[in-house]
Write an enzyme that holds these catalytic residues in place. Structure first.
Site, PDB file in Angstrom:
ATOM      1  N   GLN A  55       3.825  -9.863  13.091  1.00 28.98           N
ATOM      2  CA  GLN A  55       3.990  -8.621  13.839  1.00 28.98           C
ATOM      3  C   GLN A  55       2.656  -7.965  14.195  1.00 28.98           C
ATOM      4  O   GLN A  55       2.621  -6.885  14.773  1.00 28.98           O
ATOM      5  CB  GLN A  55       4.889  -7.641  13.094  1.00 28.98           C
ATOM      6  CG  GLN A  55       4.287  -7.020  11.851  1.00 28.98           C
ATOM      7  CD  GLN A  55       5.312  -6.189  11.092  1.00 28.98           C
ATOM      8  OE1 GLN A  55       6.267  -6.713  10.534  1.00 28.98           O
ATOM      9  NE2 GLN A  55       5.138  -4.874  11.090  1.00 28.98           N
ATOM     10  N   ALA A  79       0.875  -1.185   0.000  1.00 28.15           N
ATOM     11  CA  ALA A  79       0.000   0.000   0.000  1.00 28.15           C
ATOM     12  C   ALA A  79       0.910   1.232   0.000  1.00 28.15           C
ATOM     13  O   ALA A  79       0.820   2.108   0.870  1.00 28.15           O
ATOM     14  CB  ALA A  79      -0.966  -0.005   1.172  1.00 28.15           C
ATOM     15  N   LEU A  80       1.754   1.248  -1.013  1.00 25.44           N
ATOM     16  CA  LEU A  80       2.864   2.213  -1.034  1.00 25.44           C
ATOM     17  C   LEU A  80       2.382   3.647  -1.227  1.00 25.44           C
ATOM     18  O   LEU A  80       1.406   3.911  -1.912  1.00 25.44           O
ATOM     19  CB  LEU A  80       3.845   1.853  -2.157  1.00 25.44           C
ATOM     20  CG  LEU A  80       4.467   0.460  -2.064  1.00 25.44           C
ATOM     21  CD1 LEU A  80       5.453   0.253  -3.216  1.00 25.44           C
ATOM     22  CD2 LEU A  80       5.171   0.241  -0.728  1.00 25.44           C
ATOM     23  N   GLU A  97       4.104   8.053  -0.894  1.00 26.67           N
ATOM     24  CA  GLU A  97       5.329   8.828  -1.146  1.00 26.67           C
ATOM     25  C   GLU A  97       6.417   8.614  -0.099  1.00 26.67           C
ATOM     26  O   GLU A  97       7.599   8.773  -0.390  1.00 26.67           O
ATOM     27  CB  GLU A  97       4.998  10.322  -1.211  1.00 26.67           C
ATOM     28  CG  GLU A  97       4.406  10.748  -2.533  1.00 26.67           C
ATOM     29  CD  GLU A  97       3.922  12.189  -2.454  1.00 26.67           C
ATOM     30  OE1 GLU A  97       4.666  13.043  -1.943  1.00 26.67           O
ATOM     31  OE2 GLU A  97       2.788  12.437  -2.877  1.00 26.67           O
ATOM     32  N   GLY A  98       6.027   8.300   1.121  1.00 27.62           N
ATOM     33  CA  GLY A  98       7.025   8.022   2.168  1.00 27.62           C
ATOM     34  C   GLY A  98       7.871   6.813   1.792  1.00 27.62           C
ATOM     35  O   GLY A  98       9.106   6.828   1.899  1.00 27.62           O
ATOM     36  N   HIS A  99       7.184   5.755   1.314  1.00 31.28           N
ATOM     37  CA  HIS A  99       7.927   4.567   0.866  1.00 31.28           C
ATOM     38  C   HIS A  99       8.807   4.907  -0.340  1.00 31.28           C
ATOM     39  O   HIS A  99       9.958   4.480  -0.425  1.00 31.28           O
ATOM     40  CB  HIS A  99       6.957   3.457   0.421  1.00 31.28           C
ATOM     41  CG  HIS A  99       6.094   2.899   1.506  1.00 31.28           C
ATOM     42  ND1 HIS A  99       4.727   3.039   1.514  1.00 31.28           N
ATOM     43  CD2 HIS A  99       6.392   2.175   2.615  1.00 31.28           C
ATOM     44  CE1 HIS A  99       4.212   2.413   2.561  1.00 31.28           C
ATOM     45  NE2 HIS A  99       5.199   1.882   3.257  1.00 31.28           N
ATOM     46  N   ARG A 124      -2.119   2.851   6.536  1.00 34.48           N
ATOM     47  CA  ARG A 124      -3.384   2.768   7.270  1.00 34.48           C
ATOM     48  C   ARG A 124      -4.286   3.977   7.028  1.00 34.48           C
ATOM     49  O   ARG A 124      -5.487   3.913   7.291  1.00 34.48           O
ATOM     50  CB  ARG A 124      -3.128   2.607   8.772  1.00 34.48           C
ATOM     51  CG  ARG A 124      -2.596   1.236   9.144  1.00 34.48           C
ATOM     52  CD  ARG A 124      -2.548   1.060  10.654  1.00 34.48           C
ATOM     53  NE  ARG A 124      -2.224  -0.303  11.035  1.00 34.48           N
ATOM     54  CZ  ARG A 124      -0.999  -0.788  11.147  1.00 34.48           C
ATOM     55  NH1 ARG A 124       0.041  -0.010  10.905  1.00 34.48           N
ATOM     56  NH2 ARG A 124      -0.795  -2.042  11.495  1.00 34.48           N
ATOM     57  N   ASP A 126       8.418   5.195  11.992  1.00 35.30           N
ATOM     58  CA  ASP A 126       8.414   4.118  12.990  1.00 35.30           C
ATOM     59  C   ASP A 126       9.750   4.184  13.728  1.00 35.30           C
ATOM     60  O   ASP A 126      10.605   3.304  13.576  1.00 35.30           O
ATOM     61  CB  ASP A 126       8.235   2.772  12.284  1.00 35.30           C
ATOM     62  CG  ASP A 126       6.952   2.740  11.486  1.00 35.30           C
ATOM     63  OD1 ASP A 126       5.897   2.506  12.071  1.00 35.30           O
ATOM     64  OD2 ASP A 126       7.008   3.002  10.263  1.00 35.30           O
TER      65      ASP A 126
END
Ligand code: AMP
Length: 282
Positions: free
Chosen positions: A61, A32-33, A35-37, A189, A152
């Protein structure tokens, strides 16, 4: 770009790259890519001969089974997003059996206390799952460098500890948080948020900024009260935790010392959707 779904296929590709003495950058994701990825991928492409992006929603996890079931899975659009980045990009999108084999066992780690606070406290077992999957993925991809987001931040510190525990020759690179224009940290999310929640979600980052602006003058307790007040009776968001912690040890503090670096960490629920964010305070 090329896609592998089988462990054996990517291992053969990696062996060929290592034989040529080329470097590999690794960007582990759950898909669920956004711009951060993509920023992590671009950073990796700029500094390595080949880049492997894994897209794997890691079952071990998730402490909440409904969160696992509802986690967005958008492989086709993820591949489209990655397809025009570079011919030296390799996507690994395995089924769980390719990563874990048949029994999906989870290792138990001692991360020196990093794992007991915040995400570790509210998501029991989460970091054992993260450590276990990364141990497998690092073994499969043999990266020179691996890229993780400060979104994270606790995970980033735990990954640094993991490579030292496992004695892996991998350089861990932390990358800044990418945000929407209103300040909301990008997250897979976010796709699950209702429109009205999205419209109001800038509250999370604006509260963190408010904490930062008062960090020199208000006590930690006063800042905690301030945050609790901002979320009190809020129609859309429920505060799960807010902590101010030492950036290295991640241990929550009661008082600040002059020579330490601190960050504020927050987790909130928008209905069933759990969002986290953090900010450097000094
Ligand atoms: P995820 O797919 O959520 O497991 O994230 C994969 C990697 O992307 C992790 O290292 C995350 O910290 C990083 N990441 C996720 N969201 C962001 C963001 N908004 N800015 C920077 N990095 C991020």
């Amino acid at each position: 770009m090329r896609l592998h779904e089988k462990r054996q296929d990517i291992e053969e590709d990696v062996a060929r790259i290592l034989k040529e003495k080329k470097s590999i950058g690794f960007v582990p994701t759950m898909g669920a890519l956004h711009e951060g990825h993509i920023a992590l991928v671009k950073n990796a492409l700029a500094n390595n001969d080949y880049v492997i992006v894994s897209i794997f929603v890691n079952p071990t996890q998730f402490n909440n089974s409904s969160d696992l079931v509802k986690y967005p899975r958008t492989l086709n659009s993820d591949l489209k997003l990655l397809s025009d980045t570079s011919p030296n990009l390799i996507v690994f999108a395995p089924a769980p059996i390719e990563v874990y084999g048949v029994n999906q066992s989870v290792l138990s780690y001692d991360f020196d206390g990093l794992e007991h606070v915040m995400e570790g406290e509210f998501r029991p077992g989460h970091f054992d799952g993260v450590g276990t999957v990364l141990k497998h993925l690092f073994q499969i991809t043999s990266p020179t460098r691996a890229y993780f987001g400060e979104k994270d931040f606790q995970q980033l510190q735990i990954v640094r500890k993991l490579v030292s525990i496992e004695n892996l020759p991998i350089k861990i690179i932390g990358c800044p948080i990418h945000r929407h224009l209103d300040g909301l940290a990008m997250s897979s999310r976010n796709k699950r948020l209702k429109d009205v929640e999205k419209e109001n979600a800038s509250l999370i980052y604006s509260v963190l900024q408010e904490v930062k602006s008062h960090f020199g003058t208000k006590s930690v307790d006063e800042l905690k009260d301030l945050v609790a007040e901002r979320f009190k009776n809020n129609a859309f968001f429920k505060l799960e935790y807010f902590q101010i912690a030492d950036s290295n040890t991640l241990q929550p503090i009661l008082e600040r010392k002059n020579d330490c670096k601190y960050r504020a960490f927050i987790a909130v629920f928008a209905g069933e959707v759990r969002l986290i964010d953090n900010i450097a305070l000094n």
